[in-house]
Design a protein around this motif. Sequence first.
Motif, mmCIF file in Angstrom:
data_model
loop_
_atom_site.group_PDB
_atom_site.id
_atom_site.type_symbol
_atom_site.label_atom_id
_atom_site.label_comp_id
_atom_site.label_asym_id
_atom_site.label_seq_id
_atom_site.Cartn_x
_atom_site.Cartn_y
_atom_site.Cartn_z
ATOM 1 N N SER A 674 48.598 41.123 29.092
ATOM 2 C CA SER A 674 48.322 42.262 27.989
ATOM 3 C C SER A 674 46.818 42.766 28.245
ATOM 4 N N VAL A 675 45.958 42.186 28.282
ATOM 5 C CA VAL A 675 44.608 42.740 28.454
ATOM 6 C C VAL A 675 44.624 43.595 29.878
ATOM 7 N N VAL A 678 46.451 46.883 28.742
ATOM 8 C CA VAL A 678 45.684 47.647 27.878
ATOM 9 C C VAL A 678 44.476 48.539 28.656
ATOM 10 N N LEU A 697 39.392 44.987 23.584
ATOM 11 C CA LEU A 697 39.694 43.927 24.444
ATOM 12 C C LEU A 697 39.611 42.706 23.487
ATOM 13 N N THR A 700 42.889 42.946 21.251
ATOM 14 C CA THR A 700 43.732 42.657 22.173
ATOM 15 C C THR A 700 44.119 41.080 22.204
ATOM 16 N N GLY A 704 47.078 39.461 20.481
ATOM 17 C CA GLY A 704 47.899 38.860 21.609
ATOM 18 C C GLY A 704 48.221 37.295 21.306
ATOM 19 N N THR A 768 45.372 49.982 20.127
ATOM 20 C CA THR A 768 45.781 48.935 19.107
ATOM 21 C C THR A 768 47.303 48.619 19.145
ATOM 22 N N SER A 771 48.086 47.554 22.598
ATOM 23 C CA SER A 771 47.942 46.205 22.840
ATOM 24 C C SER A 771 48.929 45.405 21.980
ATOM 25 N N TYR A 774 52.268 45.448 23.895
ATOM 26 C CA TYR A 774 52.060 44.510 25.327
ATOM 27 C C TYR A 774 52.067 43.262 24.930
ATOM 28 N N ALA A 775 51.508 42.733 23.615
ATOM 29 C CA ALA A 775 51.444 41.250 23.450
ATOM 30 C C ALA A 775 52.901 40.781 23.067
#
Length: 820
Positions: A674-675, A678, A697, A700, A704, A768, A771, A774-775
Amino acid sequence: MDAYQRVIDWVDDRIVNSPGKIILLFLGLTVLFVGGLGNIETETGQNQFIEDLESFEALEDIQRDFGASFTSGSTSSTTLLQDSQNVLSKPTMVRLLRAQERVENQHGMRVESTSSPAGVVARTLDPNATTLQEEIDAIEGATPAEIDAAVRTAAERNPGFTNQLSDDFNRRAASAAAAQATITHGTSDIPDRADRVRRVVSTAGQDIRVLGSQPDTISDSLVLVLPAAFVLIVVFLVVAYRDLVDLLLGIATIVIALLWTFGFLGLAGIAFNPLLVAVPPLLIAVGIDFGIHAVNRYREERAQDQDIERSMRITTDQLLVAFFIVTGTTVIGFLSNLVSAFPPTQDFGLVAAIGIVFTFLLFGVFLPAQKVYVDRLRRKYPLPTISERPLGAADSALGRALGGGVTIAKRAPLAFMLVVLVVTGGVGYYATGIGTGFSPEDFMPAEETPEPLQSLPEPFRPPASYQYVENYNFREEKFDQDGQVLLYVEGPMTRDTALESIYRAGADPPPTFRRDDRRAKSQSIVTVIESRAAADPEFARLVARNDRNDNGVPDDNLDEIYDALLDSPAREQALSFIGEDRRSARVVYTVDDSADDVATTVDARAVAADHRFDASATGFAVIFQDATAVLFEGVVQSLALSLLGASVFLIFIYWVLEGRPSLGIANVVPIAVSVAFVVASMRVLGVKFNAFNGTILAITIGLGIDYSVHVVHRFADEFEERPLMPALTRTIVGTGGALTGSMLTTVFGVGVLWLSLNPAIGVFGILTALSVVYAYLASLFVLPSTLVLWDRVANSSRSADPMAGGESSTSTPHESLTED
């Protein structure tokens, strides 16, 4: 393990047996925290991010020593902008001087000094003109030809004159399309100063505007964004809960979490800064997630015909541990911001961490107690119950859709993870090219707000335009974009070598410095002496007598030189470059504003090193470069601490709770993915790390981990009772439904920050939301394969075909409980 279970059992007992007492206790604490809301103060602007930098401290030293030339805490200044066909014509200059005079005569404006191109021309025509009225008389009494000659003379003698004129200034024609004027006030405490000046100068001419101060868009943004976020969140929560009572309980608990957090802000004396605008969406995001998981898990047990008490004990027994893990790792992520050099970022990390702890207590204890209390009332009274069905049941369309990650994990986990590793590596490498930046424009709204927002009703409708931004853009467009680098020189300015040191430092300037012949284009006490010598023959003879090498710079009897200068009409100008105690000096170098701040800063410090006395470089380019360097260092340190701290915590906690420390490593895999995505997305979108989004970060990682912990912890519980793939399927379908509801609610609830009038907040909302997406995807699609490979390595389980990802033909749940 027994010790922590005893604590959980004790909490379970209180929730199930004394829900009313818990509700009263939490409501009492809410009253306490609400009392702190009235103590909240607000800080805005970029100074709070740079005030601890050495280069900014040097600027403050300049402000202290050179008074009216720079705005300090005890003074303030107002900038006037004049826009005309020719601001150097007689009637136009008279209008500007009259505007300044009317402000000076206005009661309460405490005007100490004024500066304008018209004033310079007037004093060139009449060196004895010391008041605004005398300057007006000088202009009105001169012929057009005399005025044109005075303009050319002023441009030749006074380098600062052209800086106050637009970049289309024509020396031969003595014309320019715009001019700047400055009014310095003796105090910074003048209510509605810009508006009052605006009303006064409008009586002098419609071609004069007041720059004003940068607008505070936080309040406007909150009024616009929070209601929109609330509506979207409620809509998605209706879908997630599908029950009015549960919906109201969830929303009430979120509101109380916000009240506790901001009440703490007031009680702790922490000022509200722009970064803290991100705290409510974060707490709402985590609160939504905790609430949906708590209710959904409870409904799963109720669907198995368990009674209220048994269902809630099973729910809290499992979720209190999951919530604790999420809270611990998220707090570590937020507290990593304490390494930042920016106080607002440190405050953000602390307040967000405290808010997450409050959210854990409220959703881990308070919400379950409310749920037990209300459901017991439902057994006695006909309270409405719309739906008790869990979100994402196995036989639902959503439940079937969530199984994609499990299917991949079953068929080809190793191949899939190799692809993920290669893609993430490439994305991570691309992400390393992201830039950093620090600029006032990061916090500045658009000149005109979007037209759709203007159709909103009051009080949600934002201002149609921001006059400050319009004036700021006008100044940026019209005036020379050359920047300035300031040197603060400390030492005895009466020493024979003092002025020669300043003069020699400007020889053979570095590439980013503007040149005047072979010397750096600059303003200093040396240029003031040269200008005065050109206008005053007697002063010129004094300089010549004390100039050993005939370069126009005096070497001897500098006290006498300064005395003569301060007794002349150049006194004010001289004191803007040399301290009254004659132990400091200010040097202003003109630099290429389009040059990279890094190069400009390196060159500025190289020039500073050429001075014989201590010299510190400052100015916006230097300060913002220092801030950017500190920002990047803080982002890297925060990321490292977040990942390392979260990994250590997860390894430890899974060792204590499950006897499987390696589950902590599996838990971190989707976070790393995820990081990387992002940061890569930031580069794709052209977003640089700045003071506002430098915390993204840590956020995230915090959000996450929230998603992946729910999956891993549920999997650990399921894996104790059933084989690998059934445990994984039950985990993803059961937890995935709650994660989906949480993701959708959070993405739209936080993503609405895009509507913010402050661009930094808008970008932050988008990042945000990304993130969270993605998480979510990593937890549902990457984590299942990660857990299958974890089982193969940690528990030595193997299928006949390693690429198939099927279950071991020899492994049993009991045999997989202990790691090798």
